[in-house]
Design a protein around this motif. Structure first.
Motif, PDB file in Angstrom:
ATOM      1  N   UNK A  51       0.821  -1.220   0.000  1.00  0.00           N
ATOM      2  CA  UNK A  51       0.000   0.000   0.000  1.00  0.00           C
ATOM      3  C   UNK A  51       0.848   1.260   0.000  1.00  0.00           C
ATOM      4  N   UNK A  52       2.181   1.106   0.139  1.00  0.00           N
ATOM      5  CA  UNK A  52       3.063   2.265   0.170  1.00  0.00           C
ATOM      6  C   UNK A  52       3.170   2.896  -1.206  1.00  0.00           C
ATOM      7  N   UNK A  53       3.391   4.183  -1.192  1.00  0.00           N
ATOM      8  CA  UNK A  53       3.569   4.906  -2.446  1.00  0.00           C
ATOM      9  C   UNK A  53       3.915   6.341  -2.119  1.00  0.00           C
ATOM     10  N   UNK A  54       4.292   7.123  -3.107  1.00  0.00           N
ATOM     11  CA  UNK A  54       4.605   8.528  -2.851  1.00  0.00           C
ATOM     12  C   UNK A  54       3.394   9.259  -2.290  1.00  0.00           C
ATOM     13  N   UNK A  55       3.603   9.926  -1.191  1.00  0.00           N
ATOM     14  CA  UNK A  55       2.498  10.617  -0.539  1.00  0.00           C
ATOM     15  C   UNK A  55       3.001  11.928   0.058  1.00  0.00           C
ATOM     16  N   UNK A  56       2.518  13.025  -0.488  1.00  0.00           N
ATOM     17  CA  UNK A  56       2.838  14.339   0.044  1.00  0.00           C
ATOM     18  C   UNK A  56       1.655  14.847   0.859  1.00  0.00           C
ATOM     19  N   UNK A  57       1.939  15.666   1.846  1.00  0.00           N
ATOM     20  CA  UNK A  57       0.879  16.214   2.670  1.00  0.00           C
ATOM     21  C   UNK A  57       0.121  17.292   1.906  1.00  0.00           C
ATOM     22  N   UNK A  58      -1.198  17.256   2.023  1.00  0.00           N
ATOM     23  CA  UNK A  58      -2.034  18.289   1.397  1.00  0.00           C
ATOM     24  C   UNK A  58      -2.380  19.384   2.384  1.00  0.00           C
TER      25      UNK A  58
END
Length: 438
Positions: A51-58
């Motif tokens: 389930x991991x992937x690039x994730x930036x905070x919005x």
């Protein structure tokens, strides 16, 4: 030595062929209970990794850290520094709550120095809150909660330091509005001190960082650590904050599970790569005293304080079965079974047979630990090169686990006979004595 072991195993095989009823001894209750847990953790880790992937905070919610300060001295300055230096663009409020500031003059002065050192830092505010009379850990946490301004409240211990991306990583959990709380990962800072700290380092890697990663993915996180946990402030206040007695972290986790039973979409998460660093006991006496408190508190929480709340209607079937099996059976009952099993074998069977069976059980646990370690290195660890150095210590880890079981069993007796949760160093005796009796 290998030849002797093979001779013992051949003897064991012969005994089992002659006495078919002894086969059950190869798979004692401890393995039958713990094997499913290993499978649950391993499959949970694989689900998490996929389930991991690039994730930036919005968005960047404001954060209040509540630091429980008692007897850390100058070390509290390191904790404050690592929180101020977080690479997080949002606002961070750091509340250093000094419990019994009169008795903790050095800690109080070190905290004041940290407040002065970071005055004027953009989006960072350090405040020192002295509690002149000692009230204990729970009192300290609730004092900080009462004045916290942040949307997210994170409780940390005064002797813990953090990676500078910890906050950013932790806030990824709260991108989902369904997440109401999240645990953070702790690593052993003094792992090079001696063999005891090396064993505890492995324990933190396998049982805590890897274990909680897998459990959280299946929605059955066992505990949000009292040394490092994040909560939505509004909900934390709604459930009453922290409660008196000891094991306040497990108590709060149980109440959060009961709360989210009414709101099934709510989640308790675990931020695998939000890293804190803490020191563990480096003496046998210190380790034993720590585990007497930790393990004794489990019996108090599950079978005294929360015995009416340990039900499917309040926890849901998943968390109820998991807590019953791996909270009560594994941590409260299993240690006694280990002791009884050991004495039974020593009394009723030849020493040669006991040694042979012990070798089999040792290798079963070694295999399970090695498998979990491989998965941890491959999928979980954020410091693979450093953690690989602990591979050689896996040979001793099953023995360490067995010794911890014996200490666990003694701690249960200690809690039943002496109500040891009322003698905790986490709060003065007059605070614990005034708490509700269970």
């Amino acid at each position: 030595m290998l030849q002797d072991s093979l001779v013992l195993l051949d003897y064991l095989r012969g005994m089992l062929l002659e006495n078919g009823e002894l086969w059950f001894l190869l798979f004692p209750v401890m393995i039958l209970i713990e094997m499913p847990l290993y499978l649950l953790v391993l499959t949970g880790i694989f689900r998490w990794s996929h389930s991991l992937g690039p994730q930036d905070l919005t968005r960047f919610p404001s954060i209040s850290f509540v630091i429980t300060c008692y007897g850390e001295g100058d070390a509290i300055g390191i904790t404050i520094d690592t929180l101020v230096e977080q690479v997080y663009p949002g606002k961070i409020e750091i509340l250093a709550v000094v419990d019994g500031a009169v008795q903790n003059h050095d800690t109080y002065q070190a905290a004041l120095a940290g407040e002065k050192r970071h005055a004027g830092v953009r989006n960072r505010k350090v405040r020192v809150l002295p509690k002149w009379q000692r009230g204990g850990r729970v009192s300290t946490l609730n004092a900080g909660l009462s004045v916290a301004c942040g949307e997210i409240v994170i409780n940390v211990d005064g002797d813990t330091s953090f990676d500078n991306d910890m906050v950013y990583t932790m806030m990824k959990q709260f991108e989902s509005t369904d997440v109401i709380a999240s645990g953070g990962a702790l690593r052993v800072r003094n792992h090079d001190a001696n063999i005891l700290t090396k064993m505890q380092s492995l324990e933190y890697m396998l049982s805590m960082q890897a274990g909680k990663t897998g459990m959280a993915k299946w929605g059955v996180l066992n505990n949000i650590s009292g040394a490092f946990g994040a909560f939505r402030k509004s909900l934390l206040k709604q459930v009453g904050g922290w409660d008196t007695h000891t094991a306040e972290d497990l108590d709060l986790t149980m109440r959060l599970k009961q709360y989210k039973r009414r709101y099934p979409k709510n989640q308790l998460a675990f931020a695998t790569h939000a890293i804190g660093h803490t020191d563990v006991p480096d003496t046998l006496k210190g380790l034993v005293m720590q585990r007497l408190r930790w393990d004794g508190d489990l019996l108090f929480l599950f079978l005294r304080k929360h015995k009416k709340g340990l039900s499917p209607s309040l926890l849901g079937w998943g968390n109820f079965l998991f807590t019953l099996t791996y909270g009560v059976l594994q941590n409260v009952l299993l240690p006694f079974l280990v002791v009884i099993f050991t004495f039974y074998m020593l009394i009723f069977y030849p020493l040669k047979f006991v040694l042979a069976l012990s070798i089999v059980i040792y290798f079963v646990y070694l295999l399970l630990s090695a498998l979990l370690f491989i998965v941890y290195i491959g999928l979980v660890s954020e410091r693979r090169k450093e953690d690989l150095k602990f591979a050689k210590w896996l040979l001793l880890y099953p023995i360490y686990q067995f010794v911890m079981r014996l200490i666990n069993a003694f701690s249960m007796v200690n809690e039943v006979v002496r109500r040891s949760h009322e003698e905790s160093s986490m709060a003065p005796w007059w605070v614990l004595k005034r708490g509700k009796k269970f």
